[in-house]
Enzyme design. Structure first.
Site, PDB file in Angstrom:
ATOM      1  N   ASN A 145       6.498   0.454  -9.011  1.00 23.22           N
ATOM      2  CA  ASN A 145       5.619  -0.174  -9.891  1.00 23.22           C
ATOM      3  C   ASN A 145       4.722   1.338  -9.982  1.00 23.22           C
ATOM      4  O   ASN A 145       4.058   0.926 -10.474  1.00 23.22           O
ATOM      5  CB  ASN A 145       4.596  -1.308  -9.569  1.00 23.22           C
ATOM      6  N   LYS A 168      11.075   7.550   0.894  1.00 20.10           N
ATOM      7  CA  LYS A 168      12.078   6.595   0.016  1.00 20.10           C
ATOM      8  C   LYS A 168      11.577   6.185  -0.665  1.00 20.10           C
ATOM      9  O   LYS A 168      10.742   4.815  -0.889  1.00 20.10           O
ATOM     10  CB  LYS A 168      13.097   6.137   0.901  1.00 20.10           C
ATOM     11  N   GLY A 220       6.474  -3.372  -1.101  1.00 17.86           N
ATOM     12  CA  GLY A 220       7.485  -3.945  -1.695  1.00 17.86           C
ATOM     13  C   GLY A 220       7.527  -5.517  -1.473  1.00 17.86           C
ATOM     14  O   GLY A 220       6.094  -6.429  -1.686  1.00 17.86           O
ATOM     15  N   SER A 221       8.445  -6.070  -1.743  1.00 15.22           N
ATOM     16  CA  SER A 221       8.335  -7.503  -1.653  1.00 15.22           C
ATOM     17  C   SER A 221       7.950  -8.295  -0.590  1.00 15.22           C
ATOM     18  O   SER A 221       8.623  -7.778   0.844  1.00 15.22           O
ATOM     19  CB  SER A 221      10.093  -8.393  -2.501  1.00 15.22           C
ATOM     20  N   VAL A 222       7.611  -9.355  -0.475  1.00 13.17           N
ATOM     21  CA  VAL A 222       8.051 -10.224   1.091  1.00 13.17           C
ATOM     22  C   VAL A 222       8.712 -10.311   1.790  1.00 13.17           C
ATOM     23  O   VAL A 222       9.552  -9.935   2.748  1.00 13.17           O
ATOM     24  CB  VAL A 222       7.349 -11.555   1.136  1.00 13.17           C
ATOM     25  N   PRO A 223       9.979 -10.938   1.149  1.00 14.36           N
ATOM     26  CA  PRO A 223      11.571 -10.970   1.941  1.00 14.36           C
ATOM     27  C   PRO A 223      11.957  -9.040   2.621  1.00 14.36           C
ATOM     28  O   PRO A 223      12.142  -9.349   3.976  1.00 14.36           O
ATOM     29  CB  PRO A 223      12.531 -11.415   0.975  1.00 14.36           C
ATOM     30  N   THR A 224      11.782  -8.638   1.449  1.00 15.31           N
ATOM     31  CA  THR A 224      12.393  -6.936   2.582  1.00 15.31           C
ATOM     32  C   THR A 224      11.161  -6.792   3.490  1.00 15.31           C
ATOM     33  O   THR A 224      11.248  -6.566   4.730  1.00 15.31           O
ATOM     34  CB  THR A 224      12.180  -6.064   1.298  1.00 15.31           C
ATOM     35  N   GLU A 242       2.465  -3.896   3.061  1.00 14.96           N
ATOM     36  CA  GLU A 242       1.689  -4.146   1.850  1.00 14.96           C
ATOM     37  C   GLU A 242       2.681  -4.464   0.813  1.00 14.96           C
ATOM     38  O   GLU A 242       3.689  -3.825   0.117  1.00 14.96           O
ATOM     39  CB  GLU A 242       1.698  -2.709   0.662  1.00 14.96           C
ATOM     40  N   CYS A 276       0.937  -5.336  -7.762  1.00 10.93           N
ATOM     41  CA  CYS A 276       0.613  -6.284  -6.236  1.00 10.93           C
ATOM     42  C   CYS A 276      -0.279  -7.115  -6.363  1.00 10.93           C
ATOM     43  O   CYS A 276      -0.348  -8.718  -6.455  1.00 10.93           O
ATOM     44  CB  CYS A 276       0.897  -5.541  -5.024  1.00 10.93           C
ATOM     45  N   GLU A 379       5.625 -15.635  -7.047  1.00 10.52           N
ATOM     46  CA  GLU A 379       4.557 -14.032  -8.173  1.00 10.52           C
ATOM     47  C   GLU A 379       5.697 -13.603  -9.515  1.00 10.52           C
ATOM     48  O   GLU A 379       6.958 -13.553  -8.776  1.00 10.52           O
ATOM     49  CB  GLU A 379       4.842 -13.106  -7.067  1.00 10.52           C
ATOM     50  N   GLU A 456      -3.869   0.556   3.249  1.00 15.10           N
ATOM     51  CA  GLU A 456      -3.573   1.737   2.582  1.00 15.10           C
ATOM     52  C   GLU A 456      -5.254   1.723   1.802  1.00 15.10           C
ATOM     53  O   GLU A 456      -6.135   1.327   1.750  1.00 15.10           O
ATOM     54  CB  GLU A 456      -3.024   1.559   1.942  1.00 15.10           C
TER      55      GLU A 456
HETATM   56  N1  LIG Z   1       1.190  -4.863  -2.063  1.00 17.70           N
HETATM   57  C1  LIG Z   1       1.481  -3.527  -2.434  1.00 17.70           C
HETATM   58  O1  LIG Z   1       0.808  -2.756  -2.226  1.00 17.70           O
HETATM   59  C2  LIG Z   1       2.446  -3.371  -3.297  1.00 17.70           C
HETATM   60  C3  LIG Z   1       2.616  -2.862  -4.106  1.00 17.70           C
HETATM   61  C4  LIG Z   1       3.696  -2.917  -4.690  1.00 17.70           C
HETATM   62  C5  LIG Z   1       4.111  -3.560  -5.168  1.00 17.70           C
HETATM   63  N2  LIG Z   1       4.180  -4.140  -4.051  1.00 17.70           N
HETATM   64  C6  LIG Z   1       5.241  -5.329  -4.108  1.00 17.70           C
HETATM   65  O2  LIG Z   1       6.403  -4.774  -4.609  1.00 17.70           O
HETATM   66  C7  LIG Z   1       7.127  -5.995  -4.365  1.00 17.70           C
HETATM   67  C8  LIG Z   1       7.882  -5.668  -5.862  1.00 17.70           C
HETATM   68  O3  LIG Z   1       8.855  -3.997  -5.041  1.00 17.70           O
HETATM   69  P1  LIG Z   1      10.470  -3.590  -5.035  1.00 17.70           P
HETATM   70  O4  LIG Z   1      10.732  -5.051  -6.594  1.00 17.70           O
HETATM   71  O5  LIG Z   1      11.061  -2.383  -5.192  1.00 17.70           O
HETATM   72  O6  LIG Z   1      10.131  -4.247  -3.877  1.00 17.70           O
HETATM   73  P2  LIG Z   1      11.516  -4.540  -2.894  1.00 17.70           P
HETATM   74  O7  LIG Z   1      11.558  -5.480  -1.219  1.00 17.70           O
HETATM   75  O8  LIG Z   1      12.411  -4.696  -3.372  1.00 17.70           O
HETATM   76  O9  LIG Z   1      11.790  -3.011  -2.540  1.00 17.70           O
HETATM   77  C9  LIG Z   1      10.529  -2.452  -2.072  1.00 17.70           C
HETATM   78  C10 LIG Z   1      11.657  -0.955  -1.420  1.00 17.70           C
HETATM   79  O10 LIG Z   1      12.091  -1.178  -0.047  1.00 17.70           O
HETATM   80  C11 LIG Z   1      13.571  -0.569   0.144  1.00 17.70           C
HETATM   81  N3  LIG Z   1      14.488  -1.606   0.765  1.00 17.70           N
HETATM   82  C12 LIG Z   1      15.440  -3.097   0.267  1.00 17.70           C
HETATM   83  N4  LIG Z   1      15.219  -3.509   1.162  1.00 17.70           N
HETATM   84  C13 LIG Z   1      15.461  -2.897   2.187  1.00 17.70           C
HETATM   85  C14 LIG Z   1      15.561  -3.009   3.249  1.00 17.70           C
HETATM   86  N5  LIG Z   1      16.584  -4.078   4.124  1.00 17.70           N
HETATM   87  N6  LIG Z   1      15.332  -2.067   4.566  1.00 17.70           N
HETATM   88  C15 LIG Z   1      14.487  -1.133   3.882  1.00 17.70           C
HETATM   89  N7  LIG Z   1      14.458  -1.112   3.173  1.00 17.70           N
HETATM   90  C16 LIG Z   1      14.871  -1.544   2.127  1.00 17.70           C
HETATM   91  C17 LIG Z   1      13.905  -1.259  -1.878  1.00 17.70           C
HETATM   92  O11 LIG Z   1      14.636  -0.104  -1.806  1.00 17.70           O
HETATM   93  C18 LIG Z   1      12.708  -0.244  -1.868  1.00 17.70           C
HETATM   94  O12 LIG Z   1      12.475   1.152  -1.567  1.00 17.70           O
HETATM   95  C19 LIG Z   1       6.875  -6.730  -5.442  1.00 17.70           C
HETATM   96  O13 LIG Z   1       6.550  -8.120  -3.975  1.00 17.70           O
HETATM   97  C20 LIG Z   1       5.061  -6.860  -5.304  1.00 17.70           C
HETATM   98  O14 LIG Z   1       4.035  -7.164  -5.185  1.00 17.70           O
HETATM   99  C21 LIG Z   1       2.984  -4.158  -2.878  1.00 17.70           C
HETATM  100  C1  LIG Z   2      -4.082  -1.682  -9.400  1.00 19.21           C
HETATM  101  N1  LIG Z   2      -4.629  -0.704  -8.604  1.00 19.21           N
HETATM  102  C2  LIG Z   2      -5.669  -1.547  -8.296  1.00 19.21           C
HETATM  103  C3  LIG Z   2      -4.659   0.620  -8.572  1.00 19.21           C
HETATM  104  C4  LIG Z   2      -3.478  -1.295  -6.877  1.00 19.21           C
HETATM  105  C5  LIG Z   2      -2.168  -0.984  -7.532  1.00 19.21           C
HETATM  106  C6  LIG Z   2      -1.482  -1.205  -6.466  1.00 19.21           C
HETATM  107  C7  LIG Z   2      -0.226  -1.859  -6.606  1.00 19.21           C
HETATM  108  O1  LIG Z   2       0.501  -1.780  -6.734  1.00 19.21           O
END
Ligand SMILES: NC(=O)c1ccc[n+]([C@@H]2O[C@H](COP(=O)([O-])OP(=O)(O)OC[C@H]3O[C@@H](n4cnc5c(N)ncnc54)[C@H](O)[C@@H]3O)[C@@H](O)[C@H]2O)c1
Ligand SMILES: C[N+](C)(C)CCCC=O
Length: 482
Positions: A145, A168, A220-224, A242, A276, A379, A456
């Site tokens: 994102n 990555k 990324g996502s919670v499961p990952t 994060e 997020c 989400e 961060e």
């Molecule tokens: N808190 C934050 O700062 C923040 C910011 C942006 C996005 N997000 C969250 O990210 C999610 C969306 O992003 P997404 O779809 O790219 O998430 P995702 O978890 O699918 O992937 C995130 C990253 O992890 C990598 N990945 C996937 N499986 C992996 C594994 N088994 N081991 C290591 N790396 C792996 C992916 O290739 C990608 O680079 C949403 O839940 C969003 O809320 C959080």
């Molecule tokens: C919208 N902000 C504040 C730039 C945060 C983005 C962080 C990730 O999604």
């Protein structure tokens, strides 16, 4: 799109083939995911660079980082256009993302020369001192994102502390992290200090398991995130997570309504709702619900969705077809569970034939929501605002905190005591008072509960990219028991 964007040239660990046409729905580039050999090569070259970089003084590192920030500023529009092709967000937002990225690098360049320890006096003239030292090779794994911004948020504090980073990006958005690598190199960092490897889950796993990696910072996502933590735990590596959110935004009847409405739009519709920390559960005090809904719907309906390269566009395309279908599925389910769509929530096909295959969704406001609905609990990561009425402060706090997430929160009120009381009682890493989704780089960002840990941005992040060594100095003779 209004104009075409040239993809950046690729570096050693990036096996993507630029395509000349970048219309929505088309393939951006073909990538061969990095395997064991490439990952090992990237980490080893990062380690060699770390040995040189970590021996520079903070002032020397800062000078190079400031040059990187300057180059990003100079190339801002070119990088922003590449980010639009990468992600689909509007050019206006992409430009802000690039600004935040160079500001972040500048900020940590400023901190680099200030890194220092403590001097502790001990009996008999003996003393101890502490040294803040780098961790070594850090891994950054990014979401799709905010591709360029995430790469900067991770690499800037890492490099300021004397580490190297292997980054990555998400395979959905492989392009702009490579531009950052090229910029660092041009600015003068040692070869390999910031390496980009391309790939998905498998490549990410190889990075997390590699024995020469000291830390993994994951977005990324919670499961990952759980998987990353598990893999890092095997090597006792530090982790920053994060993760996702389902943040509450609470609007009291004594608010400045105009600002609250603007805040609710900012909390839900940046980057097509793929943010997020979005405040997607909008709790509105019952007495002002009719005025709030009337105005928020009126303004949501006129958000211009379409060609993300055009300056006047305010919402671009979602990241992919499966993601768009997932978001539309959430809206369908919300309707089945009793929510009322006040506007949007449909696939949008712009009149320009070049854009007809884009994954556009009209921004959606849902009324008649209840706390037990899927759209309120999960989400969605799309342009969907769920609006919920409330009556009292105690009630809304309990409902706002009734989630496993805890990334952000917000409150609109003119009552200063209430604002700070609510901020204290919300279980989230950030609480915005009378605003939402502002993110100055000086301010720490990160989650509570399942939204992750570590931070961060801000000064505190230095602690997540360094370790403390204690040196104890004896000035007298050794007193031995033996
Ligand atoms: N808190 C934050 O700062 C923040 C910011 C942006 C996005 N997000 C969250 O990210 C999610 C969306 O992003 P997404 O779809 O790219 O998430 P995702 O978890 O699918 O992937 C995130 C990253 O992890 C990598 N990945 C996937 N499986 C992996 C594994 N088994 N081991 C290591 N790396 C792996 C992916 O290739 C990608 O680079 C949403 O839940 C969003 O809320 C959080
Ligand atoms: C919208 N902000 C504040 C730039 C945060 C983005 C962080 C990730 O999604």
């Amino acid at each position: 799109m209004c104009s075409q964007t040239a993809l950046p040239s690729c570096n050693v660990f990036n096996a993507c083939t630029p395509l000349s046409v970048l219309f929505p729905g088309r393939v951006l580039c073909d990538m061969i995911p990095c395997g064991e050999e490439e990952v090992d090569e990237a980490i080893k070259s990062a380690h060699s660079a770390y040995l040189k970089w970590s021996k520079l003084s903070g002032m020397e590192r800062a000078r190079i980082m400031l040059e990187a920030a300057r180059i990003i500023r100079e190339r801002r529009d070119e990088i922003a256009r590449a980010e639009v092709a990468n992600n689909g967000k509007s050019i206006t937002e992409a430009q802000v993302d690039i600004d935040v990225a160079w500001q972040c690098i500048e900020y940590y360049a400023g901190i680099a020369p200030t890194l220092s320890g403590q001097h502790i006096q001990l009996p008999g003239g003996s003393f101890a001192y502490t040294r803040r030292e780098p961790l070594g090779v850090c891994v950054g794994i990014g979401a799709w994102n905010y591709p360029f911004q995430i790469a900067a948020w991770k690499s800037a504090p890492a490099l300021a502390c004397g580490n190297a980073m292997v980054f990555k990006p998400s395979p959905m958005t492989p392009v702009t992290a490579v531009m950052l690598a090229e910029i660092y190199k041009e600015a003068g960092v040692p070869d390999g200090l910031f390496n980009v490897v391309q790939g998905g889950a498998e490549t990410g796993g190889l990075l997390c398991h590699h024995p020469m990696v000291a830390k993994v910072s994951f977005t990324g996502s919670v499961p990952t995130g759980k998987k990353v933590m598990e893999m890092a735990a095997k090597g006792v590596k530090q982790v920053t997570l994060e993760l996702g959110g389902k943040s509450p935004l609470i609007i009291f009847k004594d608010c400045e309504l105009e600002n609250a409405i603007k805040g609710a739009l900012m909390a839900n519709f940046l980057t097509q709702g793929e943010v997020c920390c979005n405040g997607t559960r909008v709790f509105v005090q019952r007495e002002i619900m009719p005025q709030f809904l009337e105005e928020v719907v009126k303004r949501t309906k006129v958000i211009s969705v379409g060609d993300p390269m055009c300056e006047e566009t305010r919402m671009g395309a979602l990241i992919s077809k499966p993601h768009m279908e997932k978001v539309l599925g959430f809206i369908k389910q919300a309707k089945e569970q009793g929510a009322k769509v006040l506007c949007g929530g449909e696939r949008f096909v712009p009149s320009d034939p070049k854009l007809k295959d884009g994954y556009f969704v009209s921004p959606c406001v849902l009324d008649n929501c209840r706390d037990d609905m899927t759209c309120v609990k999960e989400e969605i990561f799309g342009p969907v605002m769920s609006v919920l009425p409330f009556d009292t402060e105690d009630e809304v706090l309990q409902r706002a905190n009734n989630t496993t997430f805890g990334l952000a929160s917000g409150v609109f009120t003119r009552d200063i005591a209430r604002a700070h009381r609510v901020a204290e009682n919300l279980q989230a890493g950030t609480c915005y008072i009378n605003n939402y989704n502002v993110g100055p780089v000086e301010v720490p960002f990160g989650g509570y509960k399942m939204s992750g840990f570590g931070r961060e941005n801000g000064q505190v992040t230095i602690e997540y990219y360094s370790q403390l060594k204690t040196v104890v100095v004896e000035m007298g003779d050794v007193e031995s028991f033996f």
